[in-house]
Write a protein that holds these residues in place. Structure first.
Motif, PDB file in Angstrom:
ATOM      1  N   GLY A   1      -1.840  49.567  70.858  1.00 50.32           N
ATOM      2  CA  GLY A   1      -1.029  50.722  70.545  1.00 50.32           C
ATOM      3  C   GLY A   1       0.429  50.333  70.368  1.00 50.32           C
ATOM      4  O   GLY A   1       0.791  49.153  70.452  1.00 50.32           O
ATOM      5  N   ARG A   2       1.266  51.338  70.145  1.00 45.81           N
ATOM      6  CA  ARG A   2       2.687  51.084  69.928  1.00 45.81           C
ATOM      7  C   ARG A   2       3.508  52.183  70.588  1.00 45.81           C
ATOM      8  O   ARG A   2       3.037  53.305  70.796  1.00 45.81           O
ATOM      9  CB  ARG A   2       3.003  51.007  68.439  1.00 45.81           C
ATOM     10  N   ILE A   3       4.738  51.861  70.895  1.00 48.95           N
ATOM     11  CA  ILE A   3       5.682  52.847  71.418  1.00 48.95           C
ATOM     12  C   ILE A   3       6.497  53.370  70.251  1.00 48.95           C
ATOM     13  O   ILE A   3       7.207  52.599  69.586  1.00 48.95           O
ATOM     14  CB  ILE A   3       6.598  52.205  72.484  1.00 48.95           C
ATOM     15  N   THR A   4       6.404  54.644  69.986  1.00 50.08           N
ATOM     16  CA  THR A   4       7.086  55.237  68.833  1.00 50.08           C
ATOM     17  C   THR A   4       8.371  55.955  69.217  1.00 50.08           C
ATOM     18  O   THR A   4       9.109  56.402  68.333  1.00 50.08           O
ATOM     19  CB  THR A   4       6.164  56.236  68.119  1.00 50.08           C
ATOM     20  N   SER A   5       8.620  56.077  70.513  1.00 53.09           N
ATOM     21  CA  SER A   5       9.831  56.765  70.955  1.00 53.09           C
ATOM     22  C   SER A   5      10.106  56.402  72.410  1.00 53.09           C
ATOM     23  O   SER A   5       9.183  56.249  73.203  1.00 53.09           O
ATOM     24  CB  SER A   5       9.668  58.286  70.830  1.00 53.09           C
ATOM     25  N   ILE A   6      11.391  56.236  72.728  1.00 48.02           N
ATOM     26  CA  ILE A   6      11.837  56.120  74.115  1.00 48.02           C
ATOM     27  C   ILE A   6      13.027  57.056  74.294  1.00 48.02           C
ATOM     28  O   ILE A   6      13.956  57.046  73.481  1.00 48.02           O
ATOM     29  CB  ILE A   6      12.250  54.688  74.487  1.00 48.02           C
ATOM     30  N   THR A   7      12.961  57.868  75.335  1.00 44.58           N
ATOM     31  CA  THR A   7      14.056  58.777  75.642  1.00 44.58           C
ATOM     32  C   THR A   7      14.508  58.541  77.068  1.00 44.58           C
ATOM     33  O   THR A   7      13.698  58.524  77.993  1.00 44.58           O
ATOM     34  CB  THR A   7      13.607  60.249  75.514  1.00 44.58           C
ATOM     35  N   TYR A   8      15.813  58.344  77.242  1.00 46.50           N
ATOM     36  CA  TYR A   8      16.397  58.282  78.582  1.00 46.50           C
ATOM     37  C   TYR A   8      16.911  59.665  78.958  1.00 46.50           C
ATOM     38  O   TYR A   8      17.570  60.331  78.153  1.00 46.50           O
ATOM     39  CB  TYR A   8      17.525  57.248  78.643  1.00 46.50           C
ATOM     40  N   LYS A   9      16.582  60.072  80.177  1.00 43.68           N
ATOM     41  CA  LYS A   9      16.910  61.424  80.625  1.00 43.68           C
ATOM     42  C   LYS A   9      17.999  61.354  81.691  1.00 43.68           C
ATOM     43  O   LYS A   9      17.800  60.740  82.743  1.00 43.68           O
ATOM     44  CB  LYS A   9      15.651  62.102  81.187  1.00 43.68           C
TER      45      LYS A   9
ATOM     46  N   GLU B   1       7.421  43.183  75.502  1.00 43.59           N
ATOM     47  CA  GLU B   1       6.968  43.155  76.897  1.00 43.59           C
ATOM     48  C   GLU B   1       6.606  44.556  77.397  1.00 43.59           C
ATOM     49  O   GLU B   1       5.571  44.754  78.043  1.00 43.59           O
ATOM     50  CB  GLU B   1       8.057  42.553  77.794  1.00 43.59           C
ATOM     51  N   LEU B   2       7.472  45.531  77.110  1.00 45.77           N
ATOM     52  CA  LEU B   2       7.193  46.895  77.539  1.00 45.77           C
ATOM     53  C   LEU B   2       5.991  47.460  76.796  1.00 45.77           C
ATOM     54  O   LEU B   2       5.135  48.129  77.389  1.00 45.77           O
ATOM     55  CB  LEU B   2       8.423  47.784  77.310  1.00 45.77           C
ATOM     56  N   THR B   3       5.918  47.182  75.491  1.00 50.38           N
ATOM     57  CA  THR B   3       4.785  47.672  74.700  1.00 50.38           C
ATOM     58  C   THR B   3       3.473  47.111  75.220  1.00 50.38           C
ATOM     59  O   THR B   3       2.479  47.845  75.358  1.00 50.38           O
ATOM     60  CB  THR B   3       4.977  47.290  73.223  1.00 50.38           C
TER      61      THR B   3
ATOM     62  N   LEU C   1      12.821  47.944  82.837  1.00 50.39           N
ATOM     63  CA  LEU C   1      11.905  48.656  81.952  1.00 50.39           C
ATOM     64  C   LEU C   1      11.669  47.868  80.676  1.00 50.39           C
ATOM     65  O   LEU C   1      10.531  47.753  80.209  1.00 50.39           O
ATOM     66  CB  LEU C   1      12.466  50.045  81.625  1.00 50.39           C
ATOM     67  N   ARG C   2      12.715  47.316  80.107  1.00 47.46           N
ATOM     68  CA  ARG C   2      12.576  46.522  78.879  1.00 47.46           C
ATOM     69  C   ARG C   2      11.649  45.328  79.102  1.00 47.46           C
ATOM     70  O   ARG C   2      10.964  44.889  78.169  1.00 47.46           O
ATOM     71  CB  ARG C   2      13.938  46.049  78.391  1.00 47.46           C
ATOM     72  N   HIS C   3      11.597  44.823  80.311  1.00 48.50           N
ATOM     73  CA  HIS C   3      10.715  43.698  80.625  1.00 48.50           C
ATOM     74  C   HIS C   3       9.312  44.157  81.042  1.00 48.50           C
ATOM     75  O   HIS C   3       8.472  43.327  81.414  1.00 48.50           O
ATOM     76  CB  HIS C   3      11.319  42.838  81.742  1.00 48.50           C
TER      77      HIS C   3
END
Length: 357
Positions: free
Chosen positions: A167-175, A247-249, A277-279
């Motif tokens: 799969g893939r990450i299509t969006s990241i949102t920081y809250k 790495e996150l994906t 998180l990026r790792h």
């Protein structure tokens, strides 16, 4: 990493009424429904979840699907049902459920069926627990979850087609939870009404601070305006799509594959830092949302209206494509009438919940 805060506190459309912003999206859904011959095709995108997670689904039910590896990354939780009539026993039942799940205060209490943070409460002790449980109507299922005390909250949107190996990450949102700082002379209401962003949204912030509006925080004292990380409840969303690292994906793909037949949705997490998180490490999953979830980076105030609709249309197109593929594999769609019934049930429940923290 997340981009710096914008100069403009709000985008053009950020707080448009839903009836205006979502009309083109509803029309797009109808067009796709005609194309695929079934308006409820997206319900088969996550076929083991009620309506695919479009509406009326159980939060606990989704987390319960997780296998042994995915469960290691999910914040501990339990689900209880409030008594019908004999509400005096609710606190005892809740404490017993917490004990069985190894939960201790503080915890987060939220409706098992809900959305947009409605009814979410931070509970620090038994007295508050008793008050919170009493604020809900009879016979409601509530999730009690460990409070993950981590500084970064993010929404990771995951998409995988049934015939794809990864799969893939299509969006990241920081809250970001908005915080104001006292000056030793201004009341909380004055601080809210002077801030460039909160002054534009007093109807969101002031009701949650009704008991504290006349307080005068000391100079430098922080005042957290909301608890829940939901945009419509006052949190600030930032586009973090650039942080969808390999790495996150890989980490997220491994965990989501441990949830049977889950192909589309947003995974809300708390992380020790953006770097961690990026790792692909140092985070806990607090919620998994299905077809009804959004790629919430569109609520970053720098997003243009064209970009927002392009993102929305892309993701809803994927739900129809994935649902159609699962339909060919033998999964059934829920049907438009069932989808409507679940939506009405959720809407009725939302109206009965207390104001979120």
């Amino acid at each position: 990493m997340a981009e710096p805060a914008p100069a403009n506190p709000l985008s053009l459309f950020e707080f448009w009424p839903g009836s205006i912003f979502y009309t083109p999206i509803v029309l797009y859904w109808i067009a796709m429904g005609f194309r695929y011959g079934d308006f409820s095709v997206p319900s088969a995108a996550n076929p083991r979840i009620e309506t695919g997670g479009l509406c009326g689904e159980s939060k606990g039910g989704i987390l319960d699907l997780a296998g042994a590896e995915a469960k290691k990354w999910i914040a501990p939780y339990t689900v209880m049902t409030l008594a019908r009539g004999a509400r005096s026993e609710d606190t005892k039942i809740a404490l017993a459920a917490m004990d069985a799940a190894g939960l201790h205060f503080p915890v987060v209490v939220k409706p098992d069926i809900g959305c947009n943070g409605t009814g979410v409460k931070l509970v620090r002790d038994r007295q508050v627990l008793n008050e919170v449980l009493a604020s809900f109507p009879d016979n409601i299922r509530l999730m009690i979850q460990k409070l993950v005390d981590a500084p970064v909250e993010a929404g990771l949107f995951y998409v995988r087609h049934p015939d794809e190996p990864t799969g893939r990450i299509t969006s990241i949102t920081y809250k970001e939870v908005p915080v104001l700082y006292g000056d030793g002379s201004s009341t909380i209401e004055m601080l809210v009404r002077r801030n460039p962003r909160t002054s534009l949204l007093p109807d969101i912030y002031l009701p949650r601070l009704a008991d504290r509006l006349d307080e005068v925080p000391a100079a430098g004292e922080p005042v957290q305006l909301v608890f829940t990380g939901n945009h419509c409840k006052g949190s600030i969303f930032r586009n973090g799509c650039a942080d969808a690292t390999p790495e996150l994906t890989h980490r997220l793909d491994t965990l989501i594959k441990d949830i049977p037949d889950f192909y589309f949705g947003r995974i809300d997490v708390k992380a020790a830092s953006i770097g961690e998180l990026r790792h692909g490490r140092g985070f806990s999953i607090i919620e998994i949302n299905g077809v009804g979830s959004e790629a919430t980076h569109i609520w970053d105030s720098r997003t243009t209206l064209a970009e927002a609709y392009r993102t929305q249309f892309y993701h809803y197109r994927q739900t129809f494509r994935i649902g159609a593929a699962n339909r060919k594999r033998g999964w059934k769609t829920c049907g438009a009438l069932t989808m409507l019934r679940y939506w009405r049930k959720q809407r009725r429940l939302l109206a009965s919940y207390p104001l979120n923290d």
